[in-house]
Scaffold this active site. Structure first.
Site, short mmCIF file in Angstrom:
data_model
loop_
_atom_site.label_atom_id
_atom_site.label_comp_id
_atom_site.label_asym_id
_atom_site.label_seq_id
_atom_site.Cartn_x
_atom_site.Cartn_y
_atom_site.Cartn_z
N ALA A 167 22.99 12.74 27.94
CA ALA A 167 23.11 11.41 27.97
C ALA A 167 23.53 10.52 29.08
O ALA A 167 23.12 9.62 29.54
CB ALA A 167 24.02 11.12 26.43
N ASN A 208 35.34 11.37 14.52
CA ASN A 208 36.78 11.33 15.29
C ASN A 208 37.92 10.43 14.49
O ASN A 208 39.00 10.99 14.22
CB ASN A 208 36.74 10.46 16.48
CG ASN A 208 35.94 11.06 17.70
OD1 ASN A 208 35.41 12.16 17.38
ND2 ASN A 208 35.83 10.36 18.60
N LYS A 210 42.27 12.04 30.30
CA LYS A 210 41.31 12.23 29.55
C LYS A 210 41.10 13.54 29.06
O LYS A 210 40.63 13.60 27.65
CB LYS A 210 39.93 12.07 30.43
CG LYS A 210 38.49 12.09 29.73
CD LYS A 210 37.69 10.98 29.38
CE LYS A 210 36.75 10.71 28.31
NZ LYS A 210 35.66 11.58 29.11
N GLU A 252 32.28 22.61 25.50
CA GLU A 252 33.08 22.71 26.78
C GLU A 252 34.58 22.96 26.56
O GLU A 252 35.44 22.56 27.19
CB GLU A 252 32.95 21.18 27.25
CG GLU A 252 31.50 20.78 27.77
CD GLU A 252 31.63 19.40 28.37
OE1 GLU A 252 31.02 19.36 29.67
OE2 GLU A 252 32.04 18.47 27.90
N GLY A 302 23.42 11.71 32.13
CA GLY A 302 22.59 11.83 33.24
C GLY A 302 21.42 10.60 33.04
O GLY A 302 21.17 10.15 34.21
N SER A 315 31.72 14.73 21.57
CA SER A 315 30.81 15.56 22.42
C SER A 315 30.93 17.03 21.95
O SER A 315 29.80 17.71 21.80
CB SER A 315 30.86 15.55 23.71
OG SER A 315 32.23 15.77 24.24
N ASN A 369 33.34 16.65 32.02
CA ASN A 369 34.57 16.71 31.08
C ASN A 369 35.60 17.81 31.44
O ASN A 369 35.17 18.50 32.27
CB ASN A 369 34.35 16.83 29.73
CG ASN A 369 33.95 15.52 28.89
OD1 ASN A 369 34.48 14.56 29.36
ND2 ASN A 369 33.33 15.62 27.91
O1 KPL Z 1 35.18 11.54 25.20
C1 KPL Z 1 35.09 11.81 23.96
C2 KPL Z 1 34.17 12.96 23.72
O2 KPL Z 1 33.48 12.95 22.55
O3 KPL Z 1 33.90 13.69 24.59
C3 KPL Z 1 35.92 10.92 22.99
C4 KPL Z 1 36.73 10.12 23.76
C5 KPL Z 1 36.50 12.04 22.18
C6 KPL Z 1 34.81 10.32 22.15
O4 KPL Z 1 34.14 10.85 21.21
#
Ligand code: KPL
Length: 307
Positions: free
Chosen positions: A16, A212, A194, A276, A18, A264, A109
């Protein structure tokens, strides 16, 4: 040492983010998007206001680009937009075709690929922390390739704060392409903030298969607050400055702001893809061991995610 972001960019990873970066940049600048498979030379993007855009983008399979010996111009910057666990292998595959001083921009991430690639790569390595929200909807006759759900901000810097001029130049080009970006001197802090958010939201939502916002329900509160307290102690031990509003408020704010999102990690679980968890939970687990901290909630999540 290069200090501008002129010339053609290579974006590696057609997920998404990229695709969002490639489609945004391709409207104004030369860019090539590499992915696992051959794909049509255009991206169908649904914008934040629901507008449908079809944007011409040069695309190639990563393996074909890596094997091409015809002498096409080398990129002036490589954006690594793969999942964290694929980033180093992607770089290794491309490295023979890259000038050794080529700057990289990492979009991963967590905090795994960033230190590892900063150590391995010979050129400048910029890291990004972004709040752009994008996802790939399930394929269908009218589905776009990528939905840009909400615009955000992308912070860019390197872990040793040695390439601020380059970060400024890269942020400028992204801004011209419609991706709001800000160069910064504290990217490590931003990445760890993050990471704290992702370490709470992603594994819990993925394990329980909930959006979430479910983490605001009373059933989840004791676990969320216990986990945040453990993460707070790890951050203190790692000397990561806390956010002005405090860790709990930071994380609750994201839970609220992204209430209807599938994290994600949940998307990866539902699509049967590797998650991840190592990039997100691994650095916290290791830090808690290093500092001999008791972190039962984190350890339980780690075991569940790795099992
Ligand atoms: O960055 C996110 C992810 O899903 O990786 C959050 C902030 C949790 C938003 O869904």
């Amino acid at each position: 040492m290069p200090s501008t972001a002129d010339g053609s960019w290579l974006i590696v990873g057609a997920g998404a983010l990229g695709q969002l970066f490639a489609a945004s940049l391709a409207r104004r600048f030369p860019v090539v998007l590499l992915g696992r498979q051959a794909a049509e030379p255009r991206i169908h993007l649904r914008g934040p206001d629901g507008e449908a855009l079809r944007i011409a983008v040069a695309r190639q399979p990563t393996t074909a680009w890596a094997a091409d010996r015809t002498g096409t111009a080398a990129p002036t910057l490589v954006v690594l937009a793969t999942k964290s666990h694929d980033a180093m292998a992607a770089l290794n595959a491309l490295a023979p075709r890259l000038a050794s001083a080529t700057p990289l921009l990492l979009l991963q991430n967590g905090f795994r690929a960033q230190p590892a690639i900063s150590e391995r790569w010979t050129g400048p390595v910029l890291c990004a922390s972004t709040t752009e929200a994008a996802y790939r909807p399930p394929p269908g006759p009218h589905s776009p390739d990528v939905v840009h759900a909400a615009t955000g901000t992308t912070w860019i810097g390197d872990l040793a704060d040695r390439h601020f001029a380059l970060a400024t130049s890269v942020a400028h080009r992204l801004g011209q392409a419609g991706i709001a970006a800000i160069p910064c001197r504290d990217i490590r802090r931003r990445l760890w903030h993050k990471l704290a958010v992702n370490a709470v939201i992603n594994p819990l939502t993925a394990y329980h298969r909930v959006p979430n916002g479910a983490l605001a329900r009373p059933a989840f509160r004791p676990r969320v607050t216990a986990l945040v307290a453990e993460i707070e102690r790890i951050m203190q031990a790692e000397e990561v400055p806390p956010p002005p509003q405090g860790w709990q408020a930071l994380i609750d704010g994201v839970i609220q702001a992204t209430a209807s999102n599938h994290s994600s990690m949940l998307q990866d679980v539902l699509a049967n893809r590797p998650t991840e968890h190592d990039a997100i939970l691994g650095p916290l687990v290791e830090a808690s061991l290093r500092h001999r901290l008791d972190t039962p909630e984190l350890q339980a999540l780690w075991r569940a995610a790795s099992g």
